[in-house]
Design a protein around this motif. Structure first.
Motif, mmCIF file in Angstrom:
data_model
loop_
_atom_site.group_PDB
_atom_site.id
_atom_site.type_symbol
_atom_site.label_atom_id
_atom_site.label_comp_id
_atom_site.label_asym_id
_atom_site.label_seq_id
_atom_site.Cartn_x
_atom_site.Cartn_y
_atom_site.Cartn_z
ATOM 1 N N PHE A 1 0.826 -1.287 -0.132
ATOM 2 C CA PHE A 1 0.006 -0.200 0.122
ATOM 3 C C PHE A 1 0.880 1.230 0.005
ATOM 4 C CE2 PHE A 1 0.835 1.405 4.215
ATOM 5 C CZ PHE A 1 1.144 0.200 4.676
ATOM 6 N N CYS A 2 0.361 2.256 -0.589
ATOM 7 C CA CYS A 2 1.050 3.720 -0.777
ATOM 8 C C CYS A 2 0.171 4.588 -0.955
ATOM 9 C CB CYS A 2 2.486 3.476 -1.494
ATOM 10 S SG CYS A 2 3.182 5.005 -1.638
ATOM 11 N N LEU A 3 -0.472 5.189 -0.148
ATOM 12 C CA LEU A 3 -1.649 6.153 -0.432
ATOM 13 C C LEU A 3 -1.107 7.703 -0.575
ATOM 14 C CD1 LEU A 3 -4.216 4.775 1.545
ATOM 15 C CD2 LEU A 3 -3.837 3.957 -0.971
ATOM 16 N N LYS A 4 -1.312 8.236 -1.780
ATOM 17 C CA LYS A 4 -0.998 9.751 -1.710
ATOM 18 C C LYS A 4 -2.220 10.409 -2.065
ATOM 19 C CE LYS A 4 1.778 13.110 -4.656
ATOM 20 N NZ LYS A 4 2.604 13.364 -5.424
ATOM 21 N N PRO A 5 -2.607 11.289 -1.104
ATOM 22 C CA PRO A 5 -3.698 12.147 -1.368
ATOM 23 C C PRO A 5 -3.879 12.946 -2.715
ATOM 24 C CG PRO A 5 -3.130 12.224 0.905
ATOM 25 C CD PRO A 5 -2.050 11.498 0.001
ATOM 26 N N LEU A 6 -4.921 12.999 -3.344
ATOM 27 C CA LEU A 6 -5.019 13.361 -4.858
ATOM 28 C C LEU A 6 -5.858 14.708 -4.738
ATOM 29 C CD1 LEU A 6 -5.223 9.898 -6.320
ATOM 30 C CD2 LEU A 6 -3.282 11.425 -6.269
ATOM 31 N N LYS A 7 -5.621 15.283 -5.799
ATOM 32 C CA LYS A 7 -6.236 16.906 -5.851
ATOM 33 C C LYS A 7 -7.736 16.498 -6.274
ATOM 34 C CE LYS A 7 -6.103 21.101 -8.543
ATOM 35 N NZ LYS A 7 -5.200 21.762 -9.587
ATOM 36 N N LEU A 8 -8.370 17.307 -5.492
ATOM 37 C CA LEU A 8 -10.100 17.220 -5.729
ATOM 38 C C LEU A 8 -10.280 18.563 -6.782
ATOM 39 C CD1 LEU A 8 -12.745 16.608 -4.537
ATOM 40 C CD2 LEU A 8 -12.383 18.389 -2.749
ATOM 41 N N HIS A 9 -10.079 18.177 -7.889
ATOM 42 C CA HIS A 9 -10.307 19.241 -8.778
ATOM 43 C C HIS A 9 -11.723 19.687 -9.072
ATOM 44 C CE1 HIS A 9 -11.342 16.151 -11.729
ATOM 45 N NE2 HIS A 9 -10.273 15.462 -11.440
ATOM 46 N N CYS A 10 -12.731 18.995 -8.775
ATOM 47 C CA CYS A 10 -14.195 19.249 -9.036
ATOM 48 C C CYS A 10 -14.647 20.547 -8.523
ATOM 49 C CB CYS A 10 -14.958 18.210 -8.830
ATOM 50 S SG CYS A 10 -15.139 17.850 -6.953
ATOM 51 N N LEU A 11 -14.029 21.142 -7.496
ATOM 52 C CA LEU A 11 -14.470 22.385 -6.731
ATOM 53 C C LEU A 11 -13.197 22.890 -6.083
ATOM 54 C CD1 LEU A 11 -17.507 20.965 -4.733
ATOM 55 C CD2 LEU A 11 -17.488 22.543 -6.801
ATOM 56 N N PRO A 12 -13.071 24.229 -6.267
ATOM 57 C CA PRO A 12 -12.122 25.272 -5.608
ATOM 58 C C PRO A 12 -12.122 24.812 -4.190
ATOM 59 C CG PRO A 12 -13.526 26.524 -6.902
ATOM 60 C CD PRO A 12 -14.166 25.269 -6.648
ATOM 61 N N GLY A 284 -3.880 11.375 5.496
ATOM 62 C CA GLY A 284 -3.357 10.338 4.961
ATOM 63 C C GLY A 284 -3.629 8.914 5.454
ATOM 64 N N LEU A 285 -3.057 7.832 5.541
ATOM 65 C CA LEU A 285 -3.333 6.505 5.767
ATOM 66 C C LEU A 285 -3.426 6.472 7.493
ATOM 67 C CD1 LEU A 285 -4.086 3.507 5.069
ATOM 68 C CD2 LEU A 285 -1.724 3.144 5.305
ATOM 69 N N GLU A 286 -4.482 6.030 8.115
ATOM 70 C CA GLU A 286 -4.429 6.124 9.587
ATOM 71 C C GLU A 286 -3.262 5.373 10.210
ATOM 72 O OE1 GLU A 286 -8.039 4.678 11.185
ATOM 73 O OE2 GLU A 286 -7.822 5.208 13.203
ATOM 74 N N PRO A 352 21.773 11.727 -0.187
ATOM 75 C CA PRO A 352 20.743 10.906 0.046
ATOM 76 C C PRO A 352 19.341 11.407 0.158
ATOM 77 C CG PRO A 352 22.700 11.056 1.681
ATOM 78 C CD PRO A 352 22.882 12.298 0.709
ATOM 79 N N CYS A 353 18.405 10.410 -0.258
ATOM 80 C CA CYS A 353 16.894 10.878 -0.182
ATOM 81 C C CYS A 353 16.027 9.824 0.792
ATOM 82 C CB CYS A 353 16.358 10.839 -1.421
ATOM 83 S SG CYS A 353 14.727 11.145 -1.639
ATOM 84 N N TYR A 354 15.276 10.311 1.592
ATOM 85 C CA TYR A 354 14.579 9.438 2.392
ATOM 86 C C TYR A 354 13.097 9.490 2.026
ATOM 87 C CZ TYR A 354 18.880 10.446 4.841
ATOM 88 O OH TYR A 354 20.246 10.531 5.172
ATOM 89 N N GLN A 355 12.365 8.626 2.360
ATOM 90 C CA GLN A 355 10.954 8.318 2.409
ATOM 91 C C GLN A 355 10.296 7.702 3.510
ATOM 92 O OE1 GLN A 355 9.760 5.912 -1.163
ATOM 93 N NE2 GLN A 355 7.772 6.609 -1.264
ATOM 94 N N LYS A 356 9.146 8.241 3.822
ATOM 95 C CA LYS A 356 8.218 8.108 5.226
ATOM 96 C C LYS A 356 7.691 6.711 4.857
ATOM 97 C CE LYS A 356 4.573 9.542 7.761
ATOM 98 N NZ LYS A 356 3.336 10.618 8.151
ATOM 99 N N LEU A 357 7.838 5.962 6.155
ATOM 100 C CA LEU A 357 7.314 4.660 6.083
ATOM 101 C C LEU A 357 5.941 4.847 6.871
ATOM 102 C CD1 LEU A 357 10.576 2.893 7.382
ATOM 103 C CD2 LEU A 357 9.379 2.607 5.237
ATOM 104 N N LEU A 358 5.274 3.764 6.550
ATOM 105 C CA LEU A 358 3.762 3.614 6.929
ATOM 106 C C LEU A 358 3.532 2.212 7.346
ATOM 107 C CD1 LEU A 358 1.635 5.567 4.243
ATOM 108 C CD2 LEU A 358 2.198 6.404 6.641
ATOM 109 N N HIS A 359 2.493 2.003 8.403
ATOM 110 C CA HIS A 359 2.325 0.729 8.854
ATOM 111 C C HIS A 359 0.871 0.649 8.919
ATOM 112 C CE1 HIS A 359 1.362 -2.215 12.011
ATOM 113 N NE2 HIS A 359 2.231 -2.927 11.563
ATOM 114 N N SER A 360 0.141 -0.463 8.241
ATOM 115 C CA SER A 360 -1.067 -0.587 8.335
ATOM 116 C C SER A 360 -1.657 -1.786 9.031
ATOM 117 C CB SER A 360 -1.644 -0.444 6.805
ATOM 118 O OG SER A 360 -2.951 -0.978 6.623
ATOM 119 N N GLN A 361 -2.381 -1.829 10.027
ATOM 120 C CA GLN A 361 -3.256 -3.086 10.526
ATOM 121 C C GLN A 361 -4.274 -3.597 9.581
ATOM 122 O OE1 GLN A 361 -2.270 -4.563 12.855
ATOM 123 N NE2 GLN A 361 -1.195 -3.150 14.367
ATOM 124 N N ARG A 362 -4.872 -2.857 8.676
ATOM 125 C CA ARG A 362 -6.019 -3.214 7.649
ATOM 126 C C ARG A 362 -5.232 -4.063 6.783
ATOM 127 N NH1 ARG A 362 -8.941 2.126 5.813
ATOM 128 N NH2 ARG A 362 -6.738 2.644 5.914
#
Length: 438
Positions: A1-12, A284-286, A352-362
């Protein structure tokens, strides 16, 4: 899983009550009226978008006010106020109506996210486990891409740029359409996605021919030429280096290139933004339990667990981990910034470049990655938290401008955090700490 919130483009975004304005739509005339309003709002109200005046702190940005169609209520600031006023006039309880409006917004946000995610996947912009699976599938068929091979792709341009601030040479690979790639893994993921979607029939020949021509020594000459000239060298294929048809970019060429990069994908100057616009959800992901990082004990436990999960997936036991904490709770993106970041396998901008880690019980306790990165900006001479690894990228937070490159954990503060409207505010508590090894 890797969830990136996406743009809500239908309304300002300002229709949801943003207090500090948003960037105006290109080509739009202001003030402009919006009617009817979005679902969940009273039917007999309208909105008017206006621009802040030249003396305002938010000059040139858009704000929104609401008006009842009967003329009784004017200059109302937010949907919540509109719903409360409308319900009071009708003698009904406003809170259930407000809750329903919030539910509608949340569901619409989720639908838009799914659509955008599907579109990104179709374009090869995968993340998390899907990205890793695509790269592995590509490796199983072709092996991993390396610089000398991509350098030999027919019609592609390779550009070497010497970076005096860190004495490194950045390599960019440019396809015949002008798209620039900095990470070879991005290219592998894209190619495999094209193959899976039936759009990569040409790739077998492109890659096999390049593998047959690849010459590491010739490829290294491009780096040497960039160092010798202290600038930029680019070439199309090995013949260009061998016969001297590759070119060293003059000062004027470099200035034109920088101007092109600055304008590509960015808003017009009137947007008052020097970076790509940030579109990022606040939650983001809980994350639950130790992954929520609610206490120092949670932080210690998270580092232990994440290191174990990474080791189980083939990472070295001493993989570098960083802890980003101390973000003020009132910061809009506090939840998205706070977390444990691991060092990725490749350098970005020579650092160096770093990426955030996530953990999901679901997902059965699986570990994945958020689309949040800690990376160096050589042009701006600062460390940044971003949502993309490309030239023009949205920035969530940034360190102070530094005199020279150094570890991100030593970056000078105070850091500045974006409020979601393009403005940055100092956060003296934000800190990045090196996590110890086992």
């Amino acid at each position: 899983f890797c969830l990136k919130p996406l743009k809500l483009h239908c309304l300002p975004w300002h229709l949801f009550g943003s207090p500090m304005g948003t960037i105006p739509d290109a080509g739009a005339d202001y003030p402009r009226e919006i009617f009817p309003l979005q679902e969940g709002m009273p039917a007999d109200w309208k909105a008017v978008e206006k621009l802040y005046g030249p003396t305002s702190k938010y000059a040139g940005k858009v704000y929104c006010r609401y008006y009842s169609m009967d003329g009784k209520h004017k200059h109302i600031c937010s949907p919540r106020q509109v719903i409360a006023i409308d319900c009071e006039a009708k003698g009904t309880d406003w809170e259930p109506v407000w809750a329903e409006y919030q539910r509608i917004v949340k569901e619409r946000d989720a639908r838009e996210a799914e659509i955008r995610a599907a579109d990104r996947e179709a374009r090869g912009l995968l993340a998390g486990e899907k990205r890793e699976a695509a790269i592995k599938k590509f490796h199983d068929r072709f092996g991993g891409l390396v610089g000398p091979v991509v350098f030999c792709f027919a019609g592609w341009t390779t550009r070497w740029t010497y970076q005096p601030n860190c004495s490194q040479v950045r390599v960019e690979y440019i396809d015949p359409h002008g798209q620039i790639f900095l990470l070879l893994k991005d290219l592998e993921c894209l190619f495999q996605t094209q193959l899976d979607n039936g759009k990569g029939d040409h790739l077998e020949k492109l890659i096999r021919d390049a593998q047959a021509l690849a010459d590491s020594e010739v490829f290294l000459q491009g780096s040497r030429k960039a160092r010798e000239t202290g600038g930029v060298y680019e070439a199309v294929g090995t013949e260009a280096v061998a016969d001297g048809s590759g070119r060293v970019l003059s000062k004027e060429d470099r200035e034109a290139l920088a101007a092109t990069k600055q304008s590509r994908g960015r808003r017009p100057p009137s947007s008052h933004s020097k970076r790509a616009r940030l579109v990022l959800g606040t939650e983001g992901l809980e994350q639950t339990g130790w992954a929520a990082l609610e206490s120092p004990d949670d932080e210690k436990e998270a580092i232990v667990h994440f290191r174990r999960f990474l080791r189980e997936r083939g990472f070295k036991s001493d993989v570098e981990l960083l802890l980003l904490n101390g973000v003020a709770a009132e910061q809009k993106y506090a939840r998205r910034l706070r977390g444990v970041y691991y060092r990725m396998g490749e350098l970005v901008a020579g650092q160096p470049c770093y990426q955030k880690l996530l953990h999901s019980q679901r997902s059965g306790g699986k570990v994945g990655c958020d689309s949040i990165y800690l990376t160096w900006n050589g042009g701006g001479m600062q460390w940044e938290v971003t949502t993309a690894l490309r030239e023009t990228r949205p920035v969530v937070a940034c360190s102070a401008v530094l005199g020279e490159v150094g570890p991100v954990s030593k970056a000078a503060g105070p850091w500045k955090v974006q409020d979601g409207n393009g403005d940055f505010f100092e956060d003296a508590g934000l800190a990045i700490v090196e996590a110890g090894t086992e």
